[in-house]
Enzyme design. Structure first.
Site, PDB file in Angstrom:
ATOM      1  N   GLY A 144       0.822  -1.191   0.000  1.00 28.19           N
ATOM      2  CA  GLY A 144       0.000   0.000   0.000  1.00 28.19           C
ATOM      3  C   GLY A 144       0.860   1.246   0.000  1.00 28.19           C
ATOM      4  N   SER A 193       5.015   3.811   2.219  1.00 28.12           N
ATOM      5  CA  SER A 193       4.472   2.509   1.843  1.00 28.12           C
ATOM      6  C   SER A 193       4.574   1.555   3.018  1.00 28.12           C
ATOM      7  CB  SER A 193       5.210   1.929   0.626  1.00 28.12           C
ATOM      8  OG  SER A 193       6.537   1.599   0.966  1.00 28.12           O
ATOM      9  N   CYS A 194       3.711   0.531   2.977  1.00 27.23           N
ATOM     10  CA  CYS A 194       3.737  -0.550   3.961  1.00 27.23           C
ATOM     11  C   CYS A 194       3.244  -1.798   3.239  1.00 27.23           C
ATOM     12  CB  CYS A 194       2.886  -0.200   5.191  1.00 27.23           C
ATOM     13  SG  CYS A 194       1.124   0.009   4.848  1.00 27.23           S
ATOM     14  N   LEU A 195       2.760  -2.772   3.965  1.00 23.28           N
ATOM     15  CA  LEU A 195       2.322  -4.006   3.318  1.00 23.28           C
ATOM     16  C   LEU A 195       0.922  -3.882   2.714  1.00 23.28           C
ATOM     17  CD1 LEU A 195       3.337  -6.861   2.748  1.00 23.28           C
ATOM     18  CD2 LEU A 195       2.217  -7.590   4.859  1.00 23.28           C
ATOM     19  N   GLY A 236      -1.338  -0.900   3.360  1.00 16.85           N
ATOM     20  CA  GLY A 236      -1.857   0.460   3.215  1.00 16.85           C
ATOM     21  C   GLY A 236      -2.299   1.119   4.500  1.00 16.85           C
TER      22      GLY A 236
END
Length: 100
Positions: A1, A80-82, A84
């Site tokens: 995300g 960003s992350c895994l 969102g």
């Protein structure tokens, strides 16, 4: 995300295009996630739990700690992350500190 203020959700291609324009990409996943799932090229990892402190650091300390020039409040930044969720939180944190 992926999250940015103007466009809360970015596609992978939009991110690639933004990176050509020197946008700072901050990955807010935990370090173990980077180790397990891999680093996104040209991103810097600042786990969400460290982000508020990191964005308030002295620029010299930021550079030493993250090996990257500290963004100014007007610099374009993408989080960003895994999935969102954390990137949206990161965006909220940055905006609460005056980042545009």
């Amino acid at each position: 995300g992926l999250c940015a203020a103007r466009e809360p959700n970015l596609s992978y291609q939009e991110l690639k295009d933004l990176k050509k324009a020197n946008v700072l990409h901050i990955d807010v996943r935990e370090r173990w996630e980077i180790d397990r799932f891999g680093k996104i090229p040209e991103s810097i990892n600042i786990p969400l739990s460290e982000l508020m402190e990191a964005l308030q650091m002295d620029p010299t300390d930021f550079k030493q700690h993250y090996n990257q020039k500290m963004p100014s409040k007007s610099d374009p930044v993408v989080f960003s992350c895994l999935a969102g969720t954390r990137s949206k939180q990161a965006l909220g944190f940055a905006m609460s500190l005056g980042f545009s």
